[in-house]
Design an enzyme around this catalytic site. Structure first.
Site, PDB file in Angstrom:
ATOM      1  N   GLY A 705       0.825  -1.200   0.000  1.00  0.00           N
ATOM      2  CA  GLY A 705       0.000   0.000   0.000  1.00  0.00           C
ATOM      3  C   GLY A 705       0.857   1.247   0.000  1.00  0.00           C
ATOM      4  O   GLY A 705       1.991   1.245   0.485  1.00  0.00           O
ATOM      5  N   PHE A 709       1.495  10.127   2.732  1.00  0.00           N
ATOM      6  CA  PHE A 709       2.503  10.290   3.766  1.00  0.00           C
ATOM      7  C   PHE A 709       3.327   9.028   4.026  1.00  0.00           C
ATOM      8  O   PHE A 709       4.274   9.064   4.798  1.00  0.00           O
ATOM      9  CB  PHE A 709       1.850  10.717   5.083  1.00  0.00           C
ATOM     10  CG  PHE A 709       1.101  12.020   4.993  1.00  0.00           C
ATOM     11  CD1 PHE A 709       1.623  13.096   4.297  1.00  0.00           C
ATOM     12  CD2 PHE A 709      -0.147  12.160   5.582  1.00  0.00           C
ATOM     13  CE1 PHE A 709       0.941  14.286   4.203  1.00  0.00           C
ATOM     14  CE2 PHE A 709      -0.839  13.355   5.494  1.00  0.00           C
ATOM     15  CZ  PHE A 709      -0.302  14.418   4.801  1.00  0.00           C
ATOM     16  N   LYS A 727       4.787   0.452   8.307  1.00  0.00           N
ATOM     17  CA  LYS A 727       4.456   1.715   7.646  1.00  0.00           C
ATOM     18  C   LYS A 727       5.686   2.610   7.715  1.00  0.00           C
ATOM     19  O   LYS A 727       6.148   2.982   8.791  1.00  0.00           O
ATOM     20  CB  LYS A 727       3.269   2.397   8.316  1.00  0.00           C
ATOM     21  CG  LYS A 727       2.967   3.767   7.730  1.00  0.00           C
ATOM     22  CD  LYS A 727       1.878   4.495   8.496  1.00  0.00           C
ATOM     23  CE  LYS A 727       0.518   4.075   8.047  1.00  0.00           C
ATOM     24  NZ  LYS A 727      -0.544   4.984   8.562  1.00  0.00           N
ATOM     25  N   ASP A 837     -10.702  10.477   8.869  1.00  0.00           N
ATOM     26  CA  ASP A 837     -10.421   9.983   7.517  1.00  0.00           C
ATOM     27  C   ASP A 837     -10.970   8.574   7.317  1.00  0.00           C
ATOM     28  O   ASP A 837     -10.282   7.673   6.838  1.00  0.00           O
ATOM     29  CB  ASP A 837      -8.914   9.991   7.253  1.00  0.00           C
ATOM     30  CG  ASP A 837      -8.589   9.919   5.753  1.00  0.00           C
ATOM     31  OD1 ASP A 837      -9.486  10.200   4.943  1.00  0.00           O
ATOM     32  OD2 ASP A 837      -7.449   9.582   5.413  1.00  0.00           O
TER      33      ASP A 837
END
Length: 1010
Positions: A705, A709, A727, A837
């Protein structure tokens, strides 16, 4: 005396001229210094030379006029410069050329450029300019080149630019422009080239463009254009390039197109909705370089004569409905022999019928890609294909080719991709394939091949994927095959007649992701070396004759998701380690397993695993309906009861007594109690090096993914604790650090079943002087909700790896999970959290399809800080963000409720809120509201209507009509209830939206229906 006076005045004028020139020179000098001050990074030290030691006309990148020392050209192109463009550029009044391309100039284009009335060329291509194009540019009436492409510009192009009547070239592609194709373009009759691809213009192609009689190039690809091509456009006989790829343009192409546009070099209309036949008149376009008509609805025979097109480079006709069933419909290939520059020929996914002509071997030796897959071609594959020595991709899959695979394929030493699957090829796998050392993908599946797997495949050292499944291959699996350490995607040998054991060398395939040996005649035990295949995600060994116990070394397969060992002769107990793996599908059925079925991990959900056909198993979840496990009193257990237990009791008593004595002694000393040990989380000492190694140097293969950011990678970290997601922050992007901090703050103190779990403590890693920041999460094997709601065509084609359509029950369950998580964040946290979000890509699914909310990069705590309350602008994602955010309102819980409502409507309809259909005031909320409640079946996602079709079919087969009718009524009631919740939550007014308590309650009631 008069002569003396004239002489005096002449001397005065001569003295005054240098002073005036000096003043003007000073203006240019100061303007250049102001431009220099706006530059923050100058890696080539261009403006570093701009100082008083030399005249500014000699500064690098500056050119002055011959008659006057005034700046006429500013050329700082391709220098790696970062900064903003000073408004003082408007003071360089003699400028004719500005070239700043291929840098990183940010901020807006200064309106003061409009002062430069002498300007002829303004080239700002490939920068980061933002905002709207200043209308003041219309003052630069001498402008003949305007280059604004590849920036971040938005809005409509100003109508005033219609005054630039000398403009010859305008390039504005790769920006965010809207508002349709500008009508003022029709006024710019000097235009030679228009390039406006990759924007959001929308609308139709204006008829007025027919006034541009000098136009040679026009490009509006990827702009959401619709409607038909104005016939008047074909009157522009000077056109060489027409590019409208990836729009929604419809209608037929005129039969005389090639007669009117005989100068055509590039005709690009792939990815539209064109219909009808391909005009034969293209035969008249002798200068044609590219003809791209792929991904349309074109029909009929291809009867273009390509023989007079020596420059043809690319022919793309794939994904249409082309074909006439005439015996000679592939004869157009014969006419391509003279196309000596042809590199790509793509006619796959059509309805072509017939034999592939032998002339294919006489095509251009420059050919690199040849694709005929998914047609109705038959007969042998011409051996002359081996003449195409530069071929890198050959695809003839899913046809009816027969005969042997020609040995001449071994001549194609540059071949990387070879797709021959789903045909009727016979004979052996050619040994010559071993010559293809650059081959990365070889797929020969679903043919009628026989014989042994050739050992020479070991020479294909670049092979990533090998599929020989669904053939009649025999013999043992060659050990040499496992020496291909490059294999990392697939090794599929299933549905053959392979015999013998699985070689110990299987352990060498450490990077392999999918291994399928199902439906063969393999024997023996699974080698312990299987544990070295640490990258395996899918292991299919079913329908063989394997025996023995399931090896304990398989516990090392931390990334395994699918495991099928069914229909073999495995014995012993079900290993406990299987419950600790990240499995989403497990099949152990029809073996000789015994003992108790575990109740942990995947064994908690009876729908995810199979153990039927093992008569000696007991226990397990109730839905298996297995016999209860008996606890028999053996001699061994009596020994334990009579001897071991009393000894243990005596030992425990002794330890308790000794502990009491020690306690009394310590109490007397009144020693200072030790400080409480801090909780150490797993992976707290994760290093940059371990992340680099685990992700294969952050390779694309591990990338799952990417966002504004961050990028997310999957991997297994040491020590072995299963698959994780890492991440990695893009710290060069503005706002990334703030997002990282927000996510860490939000997740460090909140825990909930429906929130993604963070594994590491959030910290930065200083790597060789660089700030590297990453967060490690638990891996979600089922991906995100976006992938399930909108599966790509690639996923749809591969049923094993790609997600299927969600059932209604699954959608309700996921919606309930999300609602409970929101309720927890809003109501049950010690400090309430607003997510800000919510959208499908941020809803993750674990192996049991339990939904977890992730990505807290925009999250905020309540009450908001003063600067957060006053933040103006959109927070969240367009389409999901509450409308009041766009008006500058502060973030509230109701904003999350709005996002949830839109998410729920998307789950019902299958439509994204940003779908192209939502224009001119219509949005997803209004779309559902218009159909609510009686016409919902007209707009709901097609998969939800399968229940209705199934009910009707059951009635036709004689099932009870009342029962089937009631079943559908329940489903219909459920859909109406979901739509009502979605509509209420997405009301425009925050005060009218449903609160989380009621949302959760109503969704739980709906769960009872389905």
């Amino acid at each position: 005396m008069a002569y003396l006076s004239l002489f005096f005045y002449a001397i005065v004028l001569i003295l005054l001229i240098p002073a005036t020139t000096l003043a003007k020179n000073n203006t240019d000098h100061l303007a250049l210094l102001a431009i220099k001050s706006g530059i923050t990074h100058d890696p080539q030290h261009v403006v570093g030379t701009w100082n008083t030691s030399i005249h500014f006309c000699k500064w690098e990148g500056v050119t002055c006029g011959r008659r006057h020392p005034r700046v006429t050209t500013l050329d700082l192109g391709s220098r790696g410069i970062v900064g903003s463009l000073s408004p003082h550029i408007g003071n360089l009044s003699f400028l004719r050329v500005i070239r700043l391309e291929n840098n990183t100039f940010k901020s807006v284009i200064p309106p003061q450029i409009g002062n430069l009335f002498r300007l002829q060329k303004l080239i700002l291509i490939n920068n980061s300019f933002e905002g709207e194009v200043p209308a003041s540019l219309s003052n630069c009436t001498r402008l003949n080149v305007l280059g604004l492409s590849r920036n971040k510009l938005v809005g409509k192009l100003p109508q005033k630019l219609g005054s630039l009547v000398n403009l010859e070239i305008i390039t504005v592609h790769s920006n965010g422009f809207t508002g349709g194709i500008p009508s003022f373009l029709a006024n710019l009759t000097s235009l030679v080239a228009i390039s406006a691809a990759d924007n959001h213009l929308g609308g139709t192609i204006p008829h007025g463009l027919n006034q541009l009689h000098n136009l040679q190039e026009i490009g509006f690809a990827n702009n959401q254009l619709y409607g038909t091509i104005p016939p008047s456009l074909y009157n522009l006989s000077s056109l060489r390039v027409i590019s409208f790829t990836d729009n929604k343009i419809s209608g037929d192409l005129p039969l005389n197109l090639g007669l009117k546009l005989h100068n055509l070099e590039f005709f690009q209309f792939s990815g539209n909705k064109l219909t009808g036949n391909i005009p034969f008149s293209f035969s008249n376009c002798s200068n044609l370089v590219e003809l791209s008509l792929a991904e349309n609805g074109l029909t009929g025979k291809v009867d273009i004569n390509f023989s007079k097109m020596p420059n043809l480079w690319y022919l793309a006709l794939f994904d249409n409905i082309l074909g006439s069933s005439e015996p000679d419909e592939m004869k157009f290939i014969d006419s391509m022999i003279n196309c000596s520059k042809l590199e790509m020929l793509s006619v796959h996914i059509n309805r072509f019928t017939g034999v592939l002509p032998s002339s294919i071997g006489n095509l251009s030796t420059q050919l690199t890609s040849l694709a005929f897959g998914r047609n109705n071609l038959y007969g042998p594959l011409p051996s002359g294909i081996g003449n195409l020595v530069k071929l890198e991709r050959l695809s003839v899959l899913q046809n009816q080719f027969n005969g042997v695979i020609p040995n001449e394929l071994g001549n194609l030493r540059n071949l990387k991709l070879l797709y021959l699957h789903y045909n009727n090829f016979t004979g052996n796998v050619p040994y010559s394939i071993g010559n293809l050392s650059l081959l990365t993908v070889l797929n020969l599946s679903k043919n009628r091949l026989k014989g042994y797997i050739p050992l020479i495949l070991n020479n294909c050292r670049s092979l990533l994927s090998l599929d020989l499944s669904k053939n009649n291959l025999t013999g043992p699996i060659p050990v040499e095959l496992f020496q291909l350490s490059s294999l990392s995607i697939t090794l599929n040998l299933s549905r053959n007649h392979l015999v013998g054991p699985l070689p110990q060398e299987i352990g060498k395939l450490k990077s392999l992701t999918k291994f399928d040996l199902s439906q063969n005649d393999l024997v023996g035990e699974i080698p312990n070396t299987i544990g070295s295949c640490v990258s395996l995600e899918s292991l299919l060994l079913d329908d063989n004759l394997f025996q023995g116990q399931i090896p304990p070394t398989m516990s090392a397969l931390k990334g395994i998701i699918i495991l099928n060992l069914s229909s073999n002769n495995f014995s012993g107990e079900i290993p406990r380690f299987l419950s600790q793996l990240n499995l989403s599908s497990l099949d152990l059925s029809f073996n000789d397993l015994e003992g108790e079925v575990p109740l942990e991990g995947i064994f908690r959900n009876g729908s995810l695993f199979k153990v039927n056909g093992n008569d000696k198993l007991c226990g397990g979840p109730p839905e298996l309906r297995l016999q209860k496990c008996r606890k028999t009193g053996s001699r061994k257990s009596r020994v334990i009861f009579l001897v071991v237990i009393p000894l243990c009791t005596l030992l425990v008593g002794t330890m308790v007594f000794m502990s009491f004595l020690i306690y009394r002694r310590r109490r007397k000393t009144r020693a200072q109690p030790p400080a409480e040990a801090s909780h150490v989380q797993p992976f707290t000492r994760v290093t940059y090096g371990s992340m680099l190694k685990a992700t294969n140097e952050f390779s694309q293969q591990n990338l799952i993914g990417t966002g504004t950011f961050s990028e997310v990678y999957k991997c297994i970290l040491e020590p072995d604790d299963g698959m994780v997601a890492i991440k990695v922050l893009k710290l060069e992007n503005r706002g990334a650090l703030k997002s990282f901090t927000a996510e860490c703050e939000a997740l460090k103190n909140i825990r909930h079943r429906n929130l993604v779990k963070i594994i590491t403590s959030c910290s930065s890693i200083d790597y060789q002087g660089n700030d590297f920041r990453a967060i490690v999460y638990e891996f979600m094997p089922k991906g995100n909700l976006e992938r399930w709601l909108h599966p790509s065509s690639e996923h749809e084609m591969d049923a094993e790896s790609g997600p299927q359509r969600l059932s209604l029950h699954q959608r309700v369950t996921i919606a309930t999970d999300v609602a409970q998580a929101i309720h927890y964040l809003h109501q049950d946290c010690e400090v309430p959290v607003i997510h800000c979000d919510l959208k499908p890509s941020n809803i993750l699914l674990d192996s049991e399809m339990v939904a977890r909310i992730g990505d807290f990069g925009l999250a905020k705590f309540l009450p908001l800080k003063p600067r957060e309350s006053s933040t103006v602008g959109l927070r969240g994602t367009i389409g999901y963000a509450a409308p009041e955010y766009g008006l500058g309102s502060e973030m509230t819980k109701e904003g999350d409720i709005y996002s949830f409502g839109i998410l729920l409507l998307e789950m019902i309809t299958g439509k994204r809120p940003t779908d192209d259909m939502f224009q001119e005031g219509l949005n997803l909320h209004g779309y559902v509201k218009m159909a609510f409640p009686d016409r919902l079946k007209e707009i709901v996602e097609s998969g939800l209507l399968l229940v209705r079709e199934e009910a009707d079919q059951n009635i036709n087969y004689g099932y009870n009509e009342n029962i089937e009718g009631r079943r559908w009524k329940k489903i219909e009631k459920c859909i109406v209830s979901l739509a009502r919740i979605g509509l209420t939550c997405s009301m425009e007014s925050p005060t009218e939206r449903m609160n989380t308590t009621k949302v959760v309650h109503e969704l739980q009631n709906i769960s009872g229906i389905v």
